[in-house]
Design a protein around this motif. Structure first.
Motif, PDB file in Angstrom:
ATOM      1  N   VAL A  16       0.839  -1.202   0.000  1.00 58.01           N
ATOM      2  CA  VAL A  16       0.000   0.000   0.000  1.00 58.01           C
ATOM      3  C   VAL A  16       0.875   1.255   0.000  1.00 58.01           C
ATOM      4  O   VAL A  16       0.598   2.220  -0.720  1.00 58.01           O
ATOM      5  N   ARG A  17       1.942   1.244   0.786  1.00 59.89           N
ATOM      6  CA  ARG A  17       2.843   2.401   0.818  1.00 59.89           C
ATOM      7  C   ARG A  17       3.528   2.596  -0.545  1.00 59.89           C
ATOM      8  O   ARG A  17       3.717   3.734  -1.002  1.00 59.89           O
ATOM      9  N   GLN A  71       1.056   4.181  -2.776  1.00 57.05           N
ATOM     10  CA  GLN A  71       0.926   5.606  -2.474  1.00 57.05           C
ATOM     11  C   GLN A  71       2.042   6.411  -3.140  1.00 57.05           C
ATOM     12  O   GLN A  71       1.802   7.477  -3.716  1.00 57.05           O
ATOM     13  N   THR A 115       0.904   9.244  -5.998  1.00 53.48           N
ATOM     14  CA  THR A 115       0.897  10.596  -5.439  1.00 53.48           C
ATOM     15  C   THR A 115       1.136  11.631  -6.540  1.00 53.48           C
ATOM     16  O   THR A 115       2.051  11.497  -7.347  1.00 53.48           O
ATOM     17  N   ARG A 169      -5.473  13.954  -3.307  1.00 58.54           N
ATOM     18  CA  ARG A 169      -5.436  13.582  -1.897  1.00 58.54           C
ATOM     19  C   ARG A 169      -6.672  14.240  -1.271  1.00 58.54           C
ATOM     20  O   ARG A 169      -6.644  15.400  -0.846  1.00 58.54           O
ATOM     21  N   ARG A 206      -7.589   5.006  -7.885  1.00 56.91           N
ATOM     22  CA  ARG A 206      -6.385   4.629  -7.149  1.00 56.91           C
ATOM     23  C   ARG A 206      -5.881   3.251  -7.567  1.00 56.91           C
ATOM     24  O   ARG A 206      -4.710   3.080  -7.918  1.00 56.91           O
ATOM     25  N   ASN A 237      -2.558   2.428  -9.938  1.00 61.80           N
ATOM     26  CA  ASN A 237      -1.459   1.634  -9.370  1.00 61.80           C
ATOM     27  C   ASN A 237      -1.146   0.424 -10.241  1.00 61.80           C
ATOM     28  O   ASN A 237       0.010   0.046 -10.411  1.00 61.80           O
ATOM     29  N   GLY A 242      -3.792  -0.252  -4.254  1.00 64.53           N
ATOM     30  CA  GLY A 242      -4.133   1.111  -4.640  1.00 64.53           C
ATOM     31  C   GLY A 242      -5.322   1.656  -3.866  1.00 64.53           C
ATOM     32  O   GLY A 242      -5.311   2.806  -3.399  1.00 64.53           O
ATOM     33  N   THR A 251      -4.739   3.033  -0.328  1.00 63.86           N
ATOM     34  CA  THR A 251      -4.123   4.340  -0.102  1.00 63.86           C
ATOM     35  C   THR A 251      -5.123   5.359   0.429  1.00 63.86           C
ATOM     36  O   THR A 251      -4.737   6.331   1.089  1.00 63.86           O
ATOM     37  N   LEU A 311      -4.917   4.904   4.091  1.00 64.84           N
ATOM     38  CA  LEU A 311      -3.590   5.344   4.527  1.00 64.84           C
ATOM     39  C   LEU A 311      -3.579   6.862   4.710  1.00 64.84           C
ATOM     40  O   LEU A 311      -3.100   7.379   5.737  1.00 64.84           O
ATOM     41  N   GLU A 312      -4.134   7.583   3.750  1.00 69.17           N
ATOM     42  CA  GLU A 312      -4.263   9.030   3.876  1.00 69.17           C
ATOM     43  C   GLU A 312      -5.148   9.411   5.054  1.00 69.17           C
ATOM     44  O   GLU A 312      -4.838  10.329   5.822  1.00 69.17           O
ATOM     45  N   VAL A 343      -4.386  -1.720   5.914  1.00 71.55           N
ATOM     46  CA  VAL A 343      -3.833  -0.526   6.562  1.00 71.55           C
ATOM     47  C   VAL A 343      -4.271  -0.454   8.021  1.00 71.55           C
ATOM     48  O   VAL A 343      -3.467  -0.178   8.917  1.00 71.55           O
TER      49      VAL A 343
END
Length: 414
Positions: A19-20, A23, A27, A32, A65, A69, A166, A169, A172-173, A200
């Protein structure tokens, strides 16, 4: 309820590192989106409610997303041949938009009955749209045939580790912005979003409880996890999560990490779409309102918790949205249809209208019925559509009509 602990990393096909990495790839190419507290919804539900506004993506859904990805991990040969998907919804638009932006040819297979607006929007993002079959299953089968014949790369809407990473994310945000969130309420269709979200939520020592939400008419993931056989069919407002068969990869992650699944009815979905527009001034589709619908359906489960939910999409037909809003006004008493029995004589309509005027009620439409009625020949039914301030105002009107010796009933919504 105790939250599920994360299994050993080797057991899951998607990790927090995936996942990171997703991101880092996407990005700057996706929005975001903000995570904002809703004071009014918090007061309504008894929880502290944070909303993740994924309906603010360019294509109005989080699906960008996972699609992006996946596209970014294709080699040059795959990019040159192009990608294909079967979708009549947000995945089609997200994939088409980013594929075109990256110079990758994209083909989307849609059922023949797909609304023309969705076909037009997807073509507008640069995809070649092929209409095939009467059902999604038929469109899906044709897309896999074309994949084999043309050498396209098939991009699954949810059952792919790259897509799942993807989608993760978004959460995650969310947890970076609001680390105090201790519960996530996430819509489930095929399971891509909740799979990435739960990876996450259960990573790096977190103990965030994850609750999935499905429409009562399409409890496919619920069936899979709970070994039940409830039917999956019907016209749900949450068409974006109306999936009959969840993914195999996603089901494994959901079973391992998701703490529970809540089923919500159509009335709660309609109410939630309306509330989000009225309170947050934001347009969501039925699937995007599913998290709020769960909070309204089972408030005791969420009371006192700090809850994050994802407004996962905002693609709703404007006519359907109008119907939802009008139905919500009717249920709250602000719009009503009253059936009043009258005698067919001069002045009858005037005398009834005078009571509406005295009560300060606005008349919108009138319908006289003399023929198709069981009343005597000198009787008639008058249906009045009217606008009131609230339920109490409507009740005062009905009381005034009955005091004037009129037989009156309210035509109720289901």
């Amino acid at each position: 309820m105790a939250t599920k602990a994360v299994p050993a990393p080797a057991r899951l096909p998607v990790s927090i590192d995936d996942v990171r990495a997703a991101q880092a790839r996407i990005t700057g190419s996706v929005v975001r989106t903000p995570t904002l507290v809703s004071k009014t919804l918090s007061q309504l539900t008894g929880a502290t409610v944070y909303l993740k506004f994924e309906n603010l993506q360019f294509t109005a859904a989080y699906k960008e997303r996972g699609a992006l990805n996946t596209l970014l991990q294709l080699d040059e040969a795959a990019r040159a041949k192009g990608v294909i998907a079967a979708s009549a919804g947000n995945h089609a638009q997200g994939l088409a938009y980013h594929a075109t932006r990256l110079g990758i040819p994209s083909t989307i297979v849609m059922p023949l009955n797909t609304p023309i607006v969705k076909v037009t929007q997807t073509e507008g993002h640069g995809a070649t749209v092929i209409l095939h079959g009467e059902t999604f299953d038929a469109a899906y089968a044709h897309s896999r045939t074309l994949e084999a014949e043309k050498g396209f790369t098939f991009i699954h809407p949810f059952d792919d580790p790259r897509v799942i990473a993807g989608q993760g994310t978004a959460v995650l945000e969310m947890l970076e912005d609001v680390p105090e969130i201790d519960m996530l309420v996430v819509p489930i269709g095929g399971g891509g979003l909740i799979s990435g979200s739960s990876v996450v939520a259960k990573s790096e020592g977190r103990s965030v409880e994850v609750i999935g939400v499905q429409a009562e008419l399409f409890p496919s993931m619920y069936n899979r996890i709970h070994h039940t056989e409830m039917p999956c069919a019907g016209d749900t407002l949450a068409e974006g999560i109306a999936v009959k068969h969840p993914g195999g990869i996603t089901a494994g992650i959901v079973e391992a990490l998701v703490d529970d699944i809540v089923l919500v009815g159509e009335r709660r979905l309609e109410e939630s779409v309306s509330l989000l527009l009225q309170i947050e001034k934001t347009v969501v589709e039925g699937a995007g309102a599913a998290g709020l619908a769960a909070l309204l359906s089972e408030p005791e489960r969420f009371k006192g918790r700090t809850v994050g939910t994802i407004l996962c999409g905002g693609n709703i037909d404007t006519r359907l949205l109008a119907n939802v809003l009008l139905r919500d006004l009717a249920r709250s008493g602000r719009l009503a249809r009253l059936s009043v029995r009258l005698q067919d004589r001069p002045g009858a309509l005037f005398n009834v209208a005078k009571i509406f005027q005295e009560q300060g009620v606005n008349i919108l439409e009138l319908y006289h019925q003399r023929i198709f009625t069981t009343l005597p020949a000198k009787g008639l039914t008058l249906d009045v559509e009217c606008e009131t301030r609230d339920r109490n105002h409507l009740d005062r009107l009905i009381t005034a009509l009955r005091r004037a010796q009129y037989e009156v009933r309210q035509v109720e919504l289901a």
